[in-house]
Design a protein around this motif. Structure first.
Motif, mmCIF file in Angstrom:
data_model
loop_
_atom_site.group_PDB
_atom_site.id
_atom_site.type_symbol
_atom_site.label_atom_id
_atom_site.label_comp_id
_atom_site.label_asym_id
_atom_site.label_seq_id
_atom_site.Cartn_x
_atom_site.Cartn_y
_atom_site.Cartn_z
ATOM 1 N N PRO A 198 0.698 -1.145 -0.367
ATOM 2 C CA PRO A 198 0.468 -0.148 -0.066
ATOM 3 C C PRO A 198 1.036 1.430 0.098
ATOM 4 O O PRO A 198 0.280 1.911 -0.256
ATOM 5 N N PHE A 199 2.150 1.568 0.351
ATOM 6 C CA PHE A 199 2.788 2.272 0.175
ATOM 7 C C PHE A 199 3.674 2.788 -0.618
ATOM 8 O O PHE A 199 3.525 3.510 -1.174
ATOM 9 N N ALA A 200 3.777 1.572 -1.337
ATOM 10 C CA ALA A 200 4.117 2.122 -3.024
ATOM 11 C C ALA A 200 3.177 2.362 -3.803
ATOM 12 O O ALA A 200 2.802 3.317 -4.460
ATOM 13 N N GLN A 201 1.527 1.773 -3.474
ATOM 14 C CA GLN A 201 0.818 2.348 -4.197
ATOM 15 C C GLN A 201 0.466 4.172 -4.125
ATOM 16 O O GLN A 201 -0.068 4.143 -5.497
ATOM 17 N N GLU A 202 0.816 4.179 -2.589
ATOM 18 C CA GLU A 202 -0.032 5.525 -2.771
ATOM 19 C C GLU A 202 1.433 6.768 -2.996
ATOM 20 O O GLU A 202 0.542 7.553 -3.134
ATOM 21 N N ALA A 203 2.231 6.089 -3.636
ATOM 22 C CA ALA A 203 3.750 7.207 -3.757
ATOM 23 C C ALA A 203 2.985 7.348 -5.469
ATOM 24 O O ALA A 203 3.305 8.740 -5.776
ATOM 25 N N TRP A 204 2.927 6.088 -6.473
ATOM 26 C CA TRP A 204 2.569 6.768 -7.237
ATOM 27 C C TRP A 204 1.492 6.663 -7.414
ATOM 28 O O TRP A 204 1.286 7.987 -8.982
ATOM 29 N N ALA A 205 0.214 6.802 -6.636
ATOM 30 C CA ALA A 205 -0.959 7.466 -7.167
ATOM 31 C C ALA A 205 -0.772 8.933 -7.050
ATOM 32 O O ALA A 205 -1.405 9.833 -7.326
ATOM 33 N N GLN A 206 -0.084 9.365 -5.622
ATOM 34 C CA GLN A 206 -0.153 10.913 -5.444
ATOM 35 C C GLN A 206 1.412 11.361 -6.775
ATOM 36 O O GLN A 206 0.277 12.587 -7.154
ATOM 37 N N ARG A 207 2.310 11.027 -7.434
ATOM 38 C CA ARG A 207 3.252 11.321 -8.204
ATOM 39 C C ARG A 207 2.416 11.161 -9.321
ATOM 40 O O ARG A 207 2.378 12.128 -10.285
ATOM 41 N N GLU A 208 1.125 10.426 -10.127
ATOM 42 C CA GLU A 208 0.307 10.294 -11.383
ATOM 43 C C GLU A 208 -1.033 10.964 -10.608
ATOM 44 O O GLU A 208 -1.726 11.048 -12.182
ATOM 45 N N GLY A 209 -1.429 11.402 -9.953
ATOM 46 C CA GLY A 209 -2.782 11.965 -9.942
ATOM 47 C C GLY A 209 -3.858 10.465 -9.389
ATOM 48 O O GLY A 209 -5.061 11.413 -9.866
ATOM 49 N N ILE A 210 -3.097 9.560 -9.577
ATOM 50 C CA ILE A 210 -4.248 9.004 -9.358
ATOM 51 C C ILE A 210 -5.589 8.689 -7.930
ATOM 52 O O ILE A 210 -4.826 8.835 -6.933
ATOM 53 N N ARG A 211 -6.860 8.784 -8.536
ATOM 54 C CA ARG A 211 -7.698 9.358 -7.505
ATOM 55 C C ARG A 211 -8.392 8.100 -7.224
ATOM 56 O O ARG A 211 -9.141 7.594 -5.809
ATOM 57 N N ILE A 212 -8.288 6.556 -7.312
ATOM 58 C CA ILE A 212 -9.085 5.760 -7.488
ATOM 59 C C ILE A 212 -8.267 4.627 -6.127
ATOM 60 O O ILE A 212 -7.199 5.121 -6.696
ATOM 61 N N PRO A 213 -9.375 3.666 -5.317
ATOM 62 C CA PRO A 213 -8.677 3.458 -4.229
ATOM 63 C C PRO A 213 -7.790 2.211 -5.012
ATOM 64 O O PRO A 213 -8.631 1.893 -5.394
ATOM 65 N N LEU A 214 -6.397 2.311 -4.107
ATOM 66 C CA LEU A 214 -5.934 1.631 -4.814
ATOM 67 C C LEU A 214 -5.639 0.174 -3.416
ATOM 68 O O LEU A 214 -5.270 0.399 -2.598
ATOM 69 N N LEU A 215 -5.453 -1.014 -3.846
ATOM 70 C CA LEU A 215 -5.809 -2.033 -2.703
ATOM 71 C C LEU A 215 -4.853 -2.995 -2.875
ATOM 72 O O LEU A 215 -4.288 -3.403 -3.581
ATOM 73 N N SER A 216 -3.735 -2.980 -1.614
ATOM 74 C CA SER A 216 -2.694 -4.069 -1.870
ATOM 75 C C SER A 216 -3.283 -5.475 -1.597
ATOM 76 O O SER A 216 -4.188 -6.007 -1.188
ATOM 77 N N ASP A 217 -3.380 -6.412 -2.753
ATOM 78 C CA ASP A 217 -2.890 -8.234 -2.636
ATOM 79 C C ASP A 217 -1.716 -8.051 -2.041
ATOM 80 O O ASP A 217 -1.365 -9.246 -3.507
ATOM 81 N N LEU A 218 -0.793 -7.710 -1.220
ATOM 82 C CA LEU A 218 0.515 -8.142 -0.969
ATOM 83 C C LEU A 218 0.858 -10.099 -0.853
ATOM 84 O O LEU A 218 1.691 -10.652 -1.888
ATOM 85 N N ASN A 219 -0.453 -10.840 -0.109
ATOM 86 C CA ASN A 219 0.109 -11.631 -0.307
ATOM 87 C C ASN A 219 -0.227 -13.105 -1.926
ATOM 88 O O ASN A 219 -0.686 -13.712 -1.992
ATOM 89 N N LYS A 220 -1.619 -12.254 -2.504
ATOM 90 C CA LYS A 220 -1.920 -12.550 -3.514
ATOM 91 C C LYS A 220 -3.242 -13.534 -3.532
ATOM 92 O O LYS A 220 -3.622 -14.079 -4.442
ATOM 93 N N GLU A 221 -3.945 -13.899 -2.214
ATOM 94 C CA GLU A 221 -4.889 -14.599 -2.540
ATOM 95 C C GLU A 221 -6.045 -13.288 -3.001
ATOM 96 O O GLU A 221 -6.955 -14.608 -3.792
ATOM 97 N N VAL A 222 -6.241 -12.395 -2.874
ATOM 98 C CA VAL A 222 -7.462 -11.894 -3.850
ATOM 99 C C VAL A 222 -7.108 -12.169 -5.447
ATOM 100 O O VAL A 222 -8.889 -12.332 -5.764
ATOM 101 N N ALA A 223 -6.436 -12.234 -5.828
ATOM 102 C CA ALA A 223 -5.460 -12.213 -7.227
ATOM 103 C C ALA A 223 -6.174 -13.954 -7.711
ATOM 104 O O ALA A 223 -6.630 -14.648 -8.386
ATOM 105 N N ARG A 224 -5.804 -14.580 -6.654
ATOM 106 C CA ARG A 224 -6.275 -15.876 -6.764
ATOM 107 C C ARG A 224 -7.870 -16.549 -7.056
ATOM 108 O O ARG A 224 -8.228 -16.981 -7.383
ATOM 109 N N ALA A 225 -7.932 -16.000 -5.772
ATOM 110 C CA ALA A 225 -9.630 -16.451 -6.075
ATOM 111 C C ALA A 225 -10.304 -15.589 -7.072
ATOM 112 O O ALA A 225 -11.128 -16.365 -7.332
ATOM 113 N N TYR A 226 -9.994 -14.669 -7.445
ATOM 114 C CA TYR A 226 -10.625 -14.273 -9.167
ATOM 115 C C TYR A 226 -9.971 -14.796 -9.988
ATOM 116 O O TYR A 226 -10.808 -14.585 -11.124
#
Length: 158
Positions: free
Chosen positions: A77-105
């Motif tokens: 989530p820390f890398a995502q937030e740095a990226w969002a701030q740099r690029e002006g991204i306003r969409i909620p960016l969610l961290s799936d660091l353990n990859k469980e949600v990507a597996r579930a989908y």
């Protein structure tokens, strides 16, 4: 193969960075609303930046359609937030660091560029009852999703 249209969207609880710290976001908290759920491989990459910036530009249109946009990657989530701030991204960016949600989908992409498993570029539209109304996984990570098809799926839900 990603989860099919008509399947129940698996619930999840993922973290996102907010100014006060970390916030847990649950898909089930959006029940009764339409959700565009985007999976993307990695923050700070050109195609992912283009996708998230384009979706940020269309955020108001989706809000008028009573739809929320959530984006998921395996980044912290820390890398995502740095990226969002740099690029002006306003969409909620969610961290799936353990990859469980990507597996579930069923959108986990193994061994991207030899650096490890990441989420494939995928888009799901989830209806007000938590069912998948649209599912797309791009043929490779350098291909953007079909933005017009995503928006049309959101409109069709009503």
């Amino acid at each position: 193969m990603a989860l099919p249209v008509g399947a129940a969207a698996p619930d999840f609880a993922l973290k996102r960075k907010i100014p006060e710290g970390l916030e847990e976001v649950r898909l089930s908290a959006f029940r009764g609303r339409k959700v565009v759920l985007l999976f993307f491989p990695l923050a700070f990459t050109s195609v992912c930046t283009e996708e998230m910036c384009r979706m940020t530009e269309g955020l108001n249109a989706y809000e008028r359609l009573d739809a929320s946009i959530l984006a998921v990657s395996v980044d912290s989530p820390f890398a995502q937030e740095a990226w969002a701030q740099r690029e002006g991204i306003r969409i909620p960016l969610l961290s799936d660091l353990n990859k469980e949600v990507a597996r579930a989908y069923d959108v986990l992409l193994p061994g991207l560029l030899g650096i490890g498993d990441v989420a494939a570029r995928a888009a799901f539209v989830i209806d007000r009852q938590g069912k998948i109304a649209y599912a797309e996984v791009t043929p490779n990570p350098s291909v953007l999703p079909q933005f017009s098809a995503i928006e049309e799926a959101v409109r069709r839900i009503g």
